[in-house]
Write a protein that holds these residues in place. Structure first.
Motif, PDB file in Angstrom:
ATOM      1  N   ARG A  86     -29.692 -26.594   0.312  1.00 34.92           N
ATOM      2  CA  ARG A  86     -28.455 -26.536  -0.470  1.00 34.92           C
ATOM      3  C   ARG A  86     -27.926 -25.107  -0.478  1.00 34.92           C
ATOM      4  NH1 ARG A  86     -28.018 -27.500  -7.037  1.00 34.92           N
ATOM      5  NH2 ARG A  86     -25.990 -26.474  -7.295  1.00 34.92           N
ATOM      6  N   THR A  87     -26.603 -24.953  -0.313  1.00 36.86           N
ATOM      7  CA  THR A  87     -25.981 -23.638  -0.347  1.00 36.86           C
ATOM      8  C   THR A  87     -25.503 -23.328  -1.759  1.00 36.86           C
ATOM      9  OG1 THR A  87     -25.301 -23.753   1.958  1.00 36.86           O
ATOM     10  CG2 THR A  87     -24.107 -22.207   0.551  1.00 36.86           C
ATOM     11  N   TYR A  88     -25.872 -22.158  -2.250  1.00 38.46           N
ATOM     12  CA  TYR A  88     -25.515 -21.711  -3.594  1.00 38.46           C
ATOM     13  C   TYR A  88     -24.546 -20.549  -3.514  1.00 38.46           C
ATOM     14  CZ  TYR A  88     -29.617 -24.361  -5.190  1.00 38.46           C
ATOM     15  OH  TYR A  88     -30.526 -25.353  -5.457  1.00 38.46           O
ATOM     16  N   ASP A  89     -23.516 -20.583  -4.371  1.00 38.01           N
ATOM     17  CA  ASP A  89     -22.610 -19.447  -4.531  1.00 38.01           C
ATOM     18  C   ASP A  89     -23.135 -18.589  -5.677  1.00 38.01           C
ATOM     19  OD1 ASP A  89     -20.633 -19.912  -2.562  1.00 38.01           O
ATOM     20  OD2 ASP A  89     -19.824 -21.547  -3.781  1.00 38.01           O
ATOM     21  N   MET A  90     -23.490 -17.338  -5.354  1.00 36.06           N
ATOM     22  CA  MET A  90     -24.042 -16.425  -6.342  1.00 36.06           C
ATOM     23  C   MET A  90     -23.087 -15.245  -6.504  1.00 36.06           C
ATOM     24  SD  MET A  90     -27.997 -16.526  -4.955  1.00 36.06           S
ATOM     25  CE  MET A  90     -28.668 -15.561  -6.298  1.00 36.06           C
ATOM     26  N   ARG A  91     -22.806 -14.893  -7.748  1.00 39.28           N
ATOM     27  CA  ARG A  91     -21.935 -13.751  -8.013  1.00 39.28           C
ATOM     28  C   ARG A  91     -22.520 -12.910  -9.132  1.00 39.28           C
ATOM     29  NH1 ARG A  91     -17.123 -12.673 -11.142  1.00 39.28           N
ATOM     30  NH2 ARG A  91     -17.034 -14.837 -11.854  1.00 39.28           N
ATOM     31  N   VAL A  92     -22.553 -11.606  -8.900  1.00 38.17           N
ATOM     32  CA  VAL A  92     -23.073 -10.658  -9.875  1.00 38.17           C
ATOM     33  C   VAL A  92     -21.949  -9.719 -10.268  1.00 38.17           C
ATOM     34  CG1 VAL A  92     -24.797  -8.877 -10.342  1.00 38.17           C
ATOM     35  CG2 VAL A  92     -25.346 -10.761  -8.779  1.00 38.17           C
TER      36      VAL A  92
ATOM     37  N   ASP B 171     -19.476  -0.543 -11.379  1.00 40.23           N
ATOM     38  CA  ASP B 171     -18.412  -1.450 -11.831  1.00 40.23           C
ATOM     39  C   ASP B 171     -17.859  -2.271 -10.679  1.00 40.23           C
ATOM     40  OD1 ASP B 171     -18.656  -0.506 -14.428  1.00 40.23           O
ATOM     41  OD2 ASP B 171     -17.174   1.079 -14.123  1.00 40.23           O
ATOM     42  N   TYR B 172     -18.688  -3.189 -10.160  1.00 42.14           N
ATOM     43  CA  TYR B 172     -18.268  -3.999  -9.021  1.00 42.14           C
ATOM     44  C   TYR B 172     -18.758  -5.439  -9.175  1.00 42.14           C
ATOM     45  CZ  TYR B 172     -23.037  -2.907  -7.277  1.00 42.14           C
ATOM     46  OH  TYR B 172     -24.389  -2.755  -7.134  1.00 42.14           O
ATOM     47  N   ASP B 173     -18.184  -6.315  -8.331  1.00 48.64           N
ATOM     48  CA  ASP B 173     -18.630  -7.699  -8.221  1.00 48.64           C
ATOM     49  C   ASP B 173     -19.265  -7.888  -6.846  1.00 48.64           C
ATOM     50  OD1 ASP B 173     -17.280  -7.887 -10.592  1.00 48.64           O
ATOM     51  OD2 ASP B 173     -16.215  -9.731 -10.083  1.00 48.64           O
ATOM     52  N   LEU B 174     -20.425  -8.534  -6.830  1.00 49.21           N
ATOM     53  CA  LEU B 174     -21.110  -8.888  -5.581  1.00 49.21           C
ATOM     54  C   LEU B 174     -21.158 -10.407  -5.498  1.00 49.21           C
ATOM     55  CD1 LEU B 174     -23.062  -8.628  -3.124  1.00 49.21           C
ATOM     56  CD2 LEU B 174     -24.927  -8.388  -4.789  1.00 49.21           C
ATOM     57  N   SER B 175     -20.637 -10.960  -4.405  1.00 49.34           N
ATOM     58  CA  SER B 175     -20.724 -12.407  -4.205  1.00 49.34           C
ATOM     59  C   SER B 175     -21.395 -12.687  -2.875  1.00 49.34           C
ATOM     60  CB  SER B 175     -19.344 -13.058  -4.253  1.00 49.34           C
ATOM     61  OG  SER B 175     -18.514 -12.557  -3.226  1.00 49.34           O
TER      62      SER B 175
ATOM     63  N   LEU C 276     -33.390 -13.615  -3.397  1.00 49.86           N
ATOM     64  CA  LEU C 276     -33.439 -12.341  -4.101  1.00 49.86           C
ATOM     65  C   LEU C 276     -32.180 -11.570  -3.723  1.00 49.86           C
ATOM     66  CD1 LEU C 276     -37.184 -11.608  -3.340  1.00 49.86           C
ATOM     67  CD2 LEU C 276     -36.266 -12.088  -5.600  1.00 49.86           C
ATOM     68  N   VAL C 277     -31.263 -11.473  -4.651  1.00 46.52           N
ATOM     69  CA  VAL C 277     -30.001 -10.783  -4.421  1.00 46.52           C
ATOM     70  C   VAL C 277     -30.009  -9.524  -5.273  1.00 46.52           C
ATOM     71  CG1 VAL C 277     -27.495 -10.904  -4.674  1.00 46.52           C
ATOM     72  CG2 VAL C 277     -28.780 -12.897  -3.842  1.00 46.52           C
ATOM     73  N   ALA C 278     -29.925  -8.362  -4.607  1.00 53.84           N
ATOM     74  CA  ALA C 278     -30.115  -7.083  -5.290  1.00 53.84           C
ATOM     75  C   ALA C 278     -28.784  -6.380  -5.530  1.00 53.84           C
ATOM     76  CB  ALA C 278     -31.039  -6.191  -4.473  1.00 53.84           C
TER      77      ALA C 278
ATOM     78  N   ALA D  82     -23.211  -9.716 -15.720  1.00 57.00           N
ATOM     79  CA  ALA D  82     -23.058 -11.169 -15.867  1.00 57.00           C
ATOM     80  C   ALA D  82     -23.314 -11.803 -14.504  1.00 57.00           C
ATOM     81  CB  ALA D  82     -21.662 -11.521 -16.365  1.00 57.00           C
ATOM     82  N   LEU D  83     -24.013 -12.944 -14.509  1.00 59.26           N
ATOM     83  CA  LEU D  83     -24.403 -13.596 -13.254  1.00 59.26           C
ATOM     84  C   LEU D  83     -23.885 -15.026 -13.263  1.00 59.26           C
ATOM     85  CD1 LEU D  83     -27.255 -11.999 -14.536  1.00 59.26           C
ATOM     86  CD2 LEU D  83     -27.525 -11.911 -12.054  1.00 59.26           C
ATOM     87  N   TYR D  84     -23.239 -15.406 -12.159  1.00 57.84           N
ATOM     88  CA  TYR D  84     -22.611 -16.714 -12.059  1.00 57.84           C
ATOM     89  C   TYR D  84     -23.232 -17.477 -10.898  1.00 57.84           C
ATOM     90  CZ  TYR D  84     -19.116 -14.683 -15.136  1.00 57.84           C
ATOM     91  OH  TYR D  84     -18.480 -14.091 -16.191  1.00 57.84           O
TER      92      TYR D  84
END
Length: 833
Positions: free
Chosen positions: A706-712, A641-645, A658-660, A720-722
């Motif tokens: 390009r820099t992307y903001d990824m959040r899981v 139950d966490y958020d990874l950014s 590849l973000v694990a 959910a993935l943003y």
């Protein structure tokens, strides 16, 4: 099969994220689990295709040369080249015995396709050691030698010997005389007087002058069905024992991928894509081509031999031709209209070669090769694992129209791309349905858990839509646990036999000294052949198919769903990328981990030997554009139950990021694969035991620089993935692992019911079976495969092998199926009239 589906990590399955109670450690589980199976023997379910289970042959893992094709000489025509493999020279496989042998390409060549030959300034000789540890020679057996040769002398003595590495003769040598400057074929045979697995072929010219040699061949006389230019007997017999309903050939990726020179080449110094016309006719006139899998193939095993082999093992031939849209990671389509038309005509010519009368152009060529009767071709595949769905389907439509116009009796098979789900899969199935395609080829290689979770996959398929040809599938390892998962899945294939008309495990063969892909069904070296655990499962199903399904149902296994739990990770695949501002926060907003890379990378654990990671200018950079799966991990494996950014920037290379998350170890995790498959699509994949399954996907691509903001966001089993603040996708990984599966079929010839039960768990399954609407004989025949999940069949030991027994049965009976077992019960029925 696709290279991108192959995981670099050679790890074993440890724990699944979905644990039925019966999958707990032995000390914590019940001794038995109770089940009920109810069979409606008075009813008839779907008819099962006569050809439902077959084999798929691809020249991977040295499956052809050095394998099924019985030729014992490696690089017999001196065509190996560094342009095909950096380790090759024209003398690969050969060693000088004396003198200074040279390989030349000039006007004196044997033919245009066989350009290189060996030139010996006499006296001189060469030695060939074949494949594996050497040439296998068996005492008392005969071996046929042949060579094309010419000399600048009136005559030149040629001696040929079979020896061990020390030079001791294994057979009496041959004494031949080469005469004249014209290429001529010379032959002889050896009768081996000593056995060896390290044999050598010595060819030596005596006298003076220059001797030219090409197509140096040594063949065992004892081939499968005693065919000249035939198959290695023990390997072919192992395939034939499966009693396959079809033979798909000549491969997957090697069919629809060209070399970096493209589809065409100005001459035979360069390599081109697999084309069937290159593989027929006299062997010495066939090309040697660069195989997609990194080595050369001689085409001695060509289309004629494939058709003949299919006939010899009683299998329906099912060739696959290129659609001129490359797959398997290459992803490009031809715009050359003339080239497309030529390949379409080549495909029409192929049907004529297989089925045409002897007075037709290509039927006559078949007859000249020794088979005047048609081969009876009924099915033909166009394309393989294309990841450009619209481009592929536009060209497939052209092939299909031309074939159906001239040969309406031929079933033209399309495909659905390289995976079991995703944007390419969905688009291709839409196109296939809309065009009323008759059959679609599906491919997937997944973890054991995926197969245990997806038994009902085909239950929901449209019964009136295209039929399924499951042309390639396997669980990603060769242990018994993999075979058990495959067996459980096959019960679902049979239950849906009205949709799944054809199915073949892949790959078929692997030479243990040249393994490029695992799993594989049959393993071999130059002296032995053995079947994997999956081979035993496939054989059991393929030799006990039945004619139609008998409706049945069973109770389920109690299960427990645990939250997604694990640390976090960063990785790349053939790409240089930079990561920054990694943050993990709990669902309550507490910071669990943060790294802005203003210092060192001490918080991260790399995977040894993969990639080149370093903190550079305040970012964590992986700079190796060749390395695959360069995973680094951080955090606590108990996190849930966490958020990874994270911020991610592609620097160069062929893919994206590849973000694990949910990382338990290097073989068990989830990752968001953004810009994967050569930057053609994106997906979330679940890796278990080194095998991966796709959960969701789309066509997102990544821009360099390009820099992307990824959040899981992980909540329980929902993710959910943003991407840049917008919801990219979400899924709930809540499919249940069901380790107990069954299906029942009826054998019309014997009248038997065939009860097939898979118990893929550590607990025994005490099962009550109700046979409704049937009067049965008391004694039933039972075949069982059972063992430990980690059991592996090898050359020396085969712990997974069938055991035969008998069982007392009745209208209702109880039987305990062993832990980790596949059991087939053949129950004889009596007429109730």
């Amino acid at each position: 099969m696709s290279r991108s589906r192959l995981l670099s990590a050679a790890v074993l399955l440890t724990a699944t994220t979905l644990l039925p109670t019966s999958a707990l450690p032995a000390s914590a589980q019940p001794a038995e689990t109770e089940y009920t199976v109810t069979v409606d023997a008075s009813a008839t379910g779907p008819e099962i295709s006569d050809n439902m289970y077959g084999v798929f042959f691809e020249d991977i893992n040295r499956a052809a040369d050095g394998g099924l094709y019985a030729e014992l000489v490696q690089n017999r025509s001196f065509e190996y080249d560094r342009v095909d493999n950096a380790a090759y020279t024209p003398l690969t496989g050969w060693a000088p015995h004396s003198g200074d042998p040279r390989v030349v390409d000039d006007e004196g060549r044997l033919n245009e396709r066989n350009r290189r030959y060996l030139s010996l300034a006499l006296p001189a000789g060469v030695i060939n050691a074949g494949y594996n540890s050497g040439i296998r020679v068996e005492r008392g057996k005969r071996y046929d030698f042949s060579v094309w040769a010419r000399t600048d002398q009136p005559s030149t003595p040629l001696s040929v010997g079979l020896t061990d590495p020390a030079g001791t003769a294994l057979a009496d040598p041959l004494r031949l005389t080469v005469r004249g400057a014209a290429w001529t074929r010379y032959t002889g045979s050896f009768l081996a007087r000593t056995s060896s697995i390290t044999g050598r072929l010595l060819v030596r010219g005596e006298g003076t002058g220059t001797l030219a040699l090409d197509m140096v061949s040594l063949f065992p006389r004892d081939t499968f069905r005693n065919r000249p230019n035939g198959m290695r007997r023990d390997l072919a017999e192992k395939v034939a024992a499966l009693r396959p309903g079809f033979l798909r050939f000549p491969g997957g990726c090697l069919v629809n991928t060209g070399s970096h020179y493209g589809y065409e080449a100005p001459n035979w110094e360069r390599r081109r894509s697999y084309q069937w016309k290159d593989t027929i006719g006299p062997v010495e006139q066939r090309a040697t081509n660069a195989n997609f899998w990194g080595y050369n193939q001689s085409y001695g095993l060509g289309y004629y031999e494939y058709f003949q082999f299919a006939e010899d093992i009683g299998a329906m031939p099912l060739p696959v031709v290129p659609a001129l849209v490359t797959g398997c990671g290459e992803n490009r389509a031809t715009d050359d209209e003339a080239l497309l038309n030529r390949h379409i005509q080549d495909t029409l010519d192929l049907v004529e070669f297989a089925n045409g009368p002897v007075d037709s152009t290509w039927g006559a060529k078949r007859a000249q090769m020794g088979h005047p009767e048609p081969f009876g071709l009924t099915h033909l595949g166009v394309g393989n694992e294309e990841n450009l769905p619209d481009e592929f389907f536009a060209r497939f439509t052209r092939f299909r129209a031309a074939i159906e116009e001239r040969y309406p009796e031929i079933t033209v098979i399309s495909n659905s791309g390289p995976d079991d789900a995703g944007a390419t899969f969905d688009r291709l199935w839409q196109l296939n349905r809309d065009a009323d395609v008759e059959m679609v080829d599906e491919h997937y290689y997944n973890s054991p858990t995926w197969f245990l979770q997806n038994n009902e996959r085909y239950d929901a398929y449209d019964r009136s839509g295209p039929k399924v040809f499951l042309g390639e599938y396997a669980s990603q390892d060769n242990r018994f646990r993999n075979a058990l998962a495959e067996a459980a899945y096959m019960t679902g294939l049979e239950r849906n036999a009205d949709v799944v008309r054809l199915a073949s495990y892949a790959p078929l063969l692997a030479n243990e000294d040249y393994v490029q892909w695992r799993p594989d069904m049959i393993w071999f070296n130059n002296r032995a052949v053995w079947g994997s655990a999956s081979y035993e499962v496939q054989k059991l199903f393929m030799t006990n198919v039945g004619d139609h399904v008998v409706p049945s149902e069973s109770t389920d296994t109690p299960s427990t769903l645990e939250p997604i739990t694990g640390a976090v990770g960063l990785s790349t695949w053939g790409t240089a990328a930079a990561y920054d501002d990694v943050r993990v926060t709990s669902a309550q907003g507490e910071t669990l981990f943060a790294d802005d890379f203003s210092g060192t990378a001490e918080n991260w654990t790399p995977t040894e030997g993969r990639g080149s990671w370093a903190v550079t200018d305040g970012r964590y950079v992986q700079s190796d554009t060749v390395a695959e799966n360069t995973m680094v991990t951080a955090g606590d494996p108990t996190w849930r139950d966490y958020d990874l950014s994270v911020k991610a920037t592609k620097l160069s290379g062929r893919e994206g990021f590849l973000v694990a998350f949910g990382v338990r170890d290097t073989g068990n995790y989830y990752w968001w694969n953004l810009g994967g498959w050569n930057n053609t699509q994106s997906a979330v994949e679940r890796a278990e035991g080194g095998g991966k399954s796709t959960l969701i996907s789309d066509g997102t691509r990544v821009e360099t620089g390009r820099t992307y903001d990824m959040r899981v966001q992980v909540r329980g089993r929902h993710v959910a993935l943003y991407l840049d603040g917008e919801l990219w996708g979400e899924f709930t990984d809540d499919a249940v692992v069901e380790p107990f599966r069954q299906v029942v079929t009826r054998d019309a010839a014997t009248g038997e019911l065939v009860l097939k039960v898979v118990n893929a768990q550590d607990a025994a399954a005490r099962t009550t079976v109700h046979l409704r609407g049937a009067s049965v004989e008391r004694r039933a025949r039972v075949t069982t495969l059972a063992g430990h999940p980690d059991d592996v069949n090898t050359q020396y030991t085969t712990p997974i092998a069938p055991r035969e027994s008998q069982l007392d049965v009745a209208g209702t009976f109880t039987h305990t199926f062993p832990p980790n077992s596949v059991t087939f019960v053949r129950i004889a029925t009596r007429s109730t009239r």
